[in-house]
Scaffold this motif. Structure first.
Motif, PDB file in Angstrom:
ATOM      1  N   PHE A 142      23.275 103.759 -51.081  1.00 49.95           N
ATOM      2  CA  PHE A 142      22.670 105.092 -51.022  1.00 49.95           C
ATOM      3  C   PHE A 142      21.966 105.320 -49.692  1.00 49.95           C
ATOM      4  N   ARG A 143      22.213 106.505 -49.129  1.00 53.89           N
ATOM      5  CA  ARG A 143      21.502 106.996 -47.946  1.00 53.89           C
ATOM      6  C   ARG A 143      21.289 108.487 -48.168  1.00 53.89           C
ATOM      7  N   LEU A 144      20.112 108.959 -47.920  1.00 56.45           N
ATOM      8  CA  LEU A 144      19.805 110.375 -48.137  1.00 56.45           C
ATOM      9  C   LEU A 144      20.686 111.289 -47.301  1.00 56.45           C
ATOM     10  N   ASN A 145      21.081 110.834 -46.104  1.00 51.87           N
ATOM     11  CA  ASN A 145      21.885 111.701 -45.238  1.00 51.87           C
ATOM     12  C   ASN A 145      23.273 111.993 -45.816  1.00 51.87           C
ATOM     13  N   LEU A 146      23.674 111.295 -46.862  1.00 54.14           N
ATOM     14  CA  LEU A 146      24.939 111.620 -47.525  1.00 54.14           C
ATOM     15  C   LEU A 146      24.890 113.003 -48.158  1.00 54.14           C
ATOM     16  N   PHE A 147      23.690 113.511 -48.390  1.00 53.70           N
ATOM     17  CA  PHE A 147      23.506 114.803 -49.050  1.00 53.70           C
ATOM     18  C   PHE A 147      22.925 115.852 -48.106  1.00 53.70           C
ATOM     19  N   GLN A 148      22.952 115.556 -46.823  1.00 53.95           N
ATOM     20  CA  GLN A 148      22.403 116.461 -45.824  1.00 53.95           C
ATOM     21  C   GLN A 148      23.470 116.825 -44.800  1.00 53.95           C
ATOM     22  N   ARG A 149      23.156 117.813 -44.007  1.00 58.89           N
ATOM     23  CA  ARG A 149      24.031 118.167 -42.892  1.00 58.89           C
ATOM     24  C   ARG A 149      23.819 117.111 -41.807  1.00 58.89           C
ATOM     25  N   ASN A 150      24.904 116.647 -41.225  1.00 61.81           N
ATOM     26  CA  ASN A 150      24.857 115.586 -40.214  1.00 61.81           C
ATOM     27  C   ASN A 150      25.527 116.071 -38.934  1.00 61.81           C
ATOM     28  N   LYS A 151      25.314 115.325 -37.873  1.00 56.79           N
ATOM     29  CA  LYS A 151      25.926 115.638 -36.587  1.00 56.79           C
ATOM     30  C   LYS A 151      26.797 114.459 -36.178  1.00 56.79           C
ATOM     31  N   ASP A 152      28.056 114.740 -35.809  1.00 53.87           N
ATOM     32  CA  ASP A 152      28.934 113.657 -35.361  1.00 53.87           C
ATOM     33  C   ASP A 152      28.664 113.329 -33.895  1.00 53.87           C
ATOM     34  N   LYS A 153      29.400 112.356 -33.350  1.00 55.36           N
ATOM     35  CA  LYS A 153      29.139 111.903 -31.981  1.00 55.36           C
ATOM     36  C   LYS A 153      29.440 112.979 -30.929  1.00 55.36           C
ATOM     37  N   ASN A 154      30.207 114.000 -31.324  1.00 57.86           N
ATOM     38  CA  ASN A 154      30.516 115.108 -30.411  1.00 57.86           C
ATOM     39  C   ASN A 154      29.540 116.269 -30.561  1.00 57.86           C
ATOM     40  N   GLY A 155      28.539 116.108 -31.410  1.00 57.73           N
ATOM     41  CA  GLY A 155      27.542 117.150 -31.593  1.00 57.73           C
ATOM     42  C   GLY A 155      27.921 118.212 -32.611  1.00 57.73           C
ATOM     43  N   ASN A 156      29.008 117.985 -33.332  1.00 50.16           N
ATOM     44  CA  ASN A 156      29.442 118.949 -34.347  1.00 50.16           C
ATOM     45  C   ASN A 156      28.796 118.611 -35.685  1.00 50.16           C
ATOM     46  N   TYR A 157      28.365 119.652 -36.387  1.00 51.91           N
ATOM     47  CA  TYR A 157      27.748 119.460 -37.692  1.00 51.91           C
ATOM     48  C   TYR A 157      28.806 119.312 -38.781  1.00 51.91           C
ATOM     49  N   PHE A 158      28.489 118.475 -39.770  1.00 57.75           N
ATOM     50  CA  PHE A 158      29.394 118.298 -40.907  1.00 57.75           C
ATOM     51  C   PHE A 158      28.586 117.879 -42.123  1.00 57.75           C
ATOM     52  N   GLU A 159      29.175 118.045 -43.280  1.00 62.02           N
ATOM     53  CA  GLU A 159      28.619 117.528 -44.528  1.00 62.02           C
ATOM     54  C   GLU A 159      29.673 116.664 -45.190  1.00 62.02           C
ATOM     55  N   TYR A 160      29.232 115.585 -45.807  1.00 64.48           N
ATOM     56  CA  TYR A 160      30.160 114.734 -46.540  1.00 64.48           C
ATOM     57  C   TYR A 160      30.657 115.478 -47.777  1.00 64.48           C
ATOM     58  N   SER A 161      31.925 115.300 -48.090  1.00 62.51           N
ATOM     59  CA  SER A 161      32.479 115.894 -49.311  1.00 62.51           C
ATOM     60  C   SER A 161      32.045 115.051 -50.518  1.00 62.51           C
ATOM     61  N   ILE A 162      32.270 115.574 -51.682  1.00 67.37           N
ATOM     62  CA  ILE A 162      31.948 114.845 -52.906  1.00 67.37           C
ATOM     63  C   ILE A 162      32.696 113.510 -52.917  1.00 67.37           C
ATOM     64  N   ASP A 163      33.999 113.542 -52.624  1.00 68.91           N
ATOM     65  CA  ASP A 163      34.798 112.320 -52.646  1.00 68.91           C
ATOM     66  C   ASP A 163      34.316 111.302 -51.619  1.00 68.91           C
ATOM     67  N   GLU A 164      33.922 111.773 -50.430  1.00 64.56           N
ATOM     68  CA  GLU A 164      33.421 110.853 -49.393  1.00 64.56           C
ATOM     69  C   GLU A 164      32.117 110.204 -49.838  1.00 64.56           C
ATOM     70  N   VAL A 165      31.211 110.976 -50.434  1.00 61.74           N
ATOM     71  CA  VAL A 165      29.946 110.426 -50.896  1.00 61.74           C
ATOM     72  C   VAL A 165      30.194 109.396 -51.993  1.00 61.74           C
ATOM     73  N   VAL A 166      31.051 109.725 -52.950  1.00 60.61           N
ATOM     74  CA  VAL A 166      31.345 108.793 -54.037  1.00 60.61           C
ATOM     75  C   VAL A 166      31.950 107.508 -53.492  1.00 60.61           C
ATOM     76  N   ALA A 167      32.888 107.624 -52.560  1.00 66.16           N
ATOM     77  CA  ALA A 167      33.527 106.438 -51.979  1.00 66.16           C
ATOM     78  C   ALA A 167      32.494 105.523 -51.324  1.00 66.16           C
ATOM     79  N   ILE A 168      31.530 106.098 -50.642  1.00 67.17           N
ATOM     80  CA  ILE A 168      30.480 105.300 -49.993  1.00 67.17           C
ATOM     81  C   ILE A 168      29.570 104.658 -51.033  1.00 67.17           C
ATOM     82  N   LEU A 169      29.178 105.425 -52.039  1.00 65.51           N
ATOM     83  CA  LEU A 169      28.218 104.915 -53.030  1.00 65.51           C
ATOM     84  C   LEU A 169      28.790 103.821 -53.929  1.00 65.51           C
ATOM     85  N   VAL A 170      30.070 103.862 -54.218  1.00 63.92           N
ATOM     86  CA  VAL A 170      30.644 102.871 -55.135  1.00 63.92           C
ATOM     87  C   VAL A 170      31.361 101.735 -54.403  1.00 63.92           C
ATOM     88  N   ALA A 171      31.339 101.768 -53.071  1.00 69.81           N
ATOM     89  CA  ALA A 171      32.020 100.720 -52.295  1.00 69.81           C
ATOM     90  C   ALA A 171      31.419  99.369 -52.537  1.00 69.81           C
TER      91      ALA A 171
END
Length: 171
Positions: A142-171
């Motif tokens: 678990f990381r709180l930023n999984l549920f927040q808007r994030n910035k990639d290395k190019n400065g673009n904003y993104f949010e993790y999808s439901i599937d991406e968050v689940v994949a990280i949490l259950v890995a």
């Protein structure tokens, strides 16, 4: 999807405690309006009573200036609701359902739930962080930023999808 009882917020317990917790908060406010509480004596008594009733650490709650936050009703609910529990195992489907609830706005089925549940359900999802706390104590990744808007290395904003968050949490 319906979650197991040990995962869902314990609305029955909260509903039972709520009237007394709300009354204590409002009585304390009335007392302060009439008498003041410069020494915090009445405040400490209120904290102790609420702690004995709920087992919660009252230092997390703003008992004297609730009107500047979410109001007495939401404060009383947050105090009344038991904290999430650590469960022995959690399935991918259960994690998916929790993440889905957190990332989508969905009203509960109005016909099958109590007025109390309808009034405070969204508070457990978006207000008091019940499900975030549940994931934090039950998912090692678990990381709180999984549920927040994030910035990639190019400065673009993104949010993790439901599937991406689940994949990280259950890995």
């Amino acid at each position: 999807m319906k979650l197991r009882k040990e995962i869902e917020p314990q609305f029955d317990v909260a509903e039972n405690r709520y009237p007394q917790v709300l009354k204590l908060i409002l009585d304390y406010t009335d007392y302060c309006d009439q008498n003041g509480d410069e020494e915090n004596i009445a405040y400490k008594k209120l904290e102790e009573r609420l702690h004995l009733m709920t087992g919660k650490d009252m230092s997390k709650f703003n008992l004297w200036e609730w009107w500047e936050e979410d109001g007495a009703e939401n404060l009383a609910f947050d105090i009344s609701l038991p904290e999430p529990e650590q469960v022995e195992t959690i399935t991918r489907e259960e994690v998916y359902e929790i993440v889905r609830r957190l990332k989508t706005f969905e009203e509960p089925d109005q016909k099958s739930v109590s007025d109390f549940f309808r009034t405070f359900y969204n508070n457990t999802v978006y207000g008091n962080g019940y499900f975030i706390k549940f994931l934090e104590i039950n998912c090692n990744a678990f990381r709180l930023n999984l549920f927040q808007r994030n910035k990639d290395k190019n400065g673009n904003y993104f949010e993790y999808s439901i599937d991406e968050v689940v994949a990280i949490l259950v890995a």
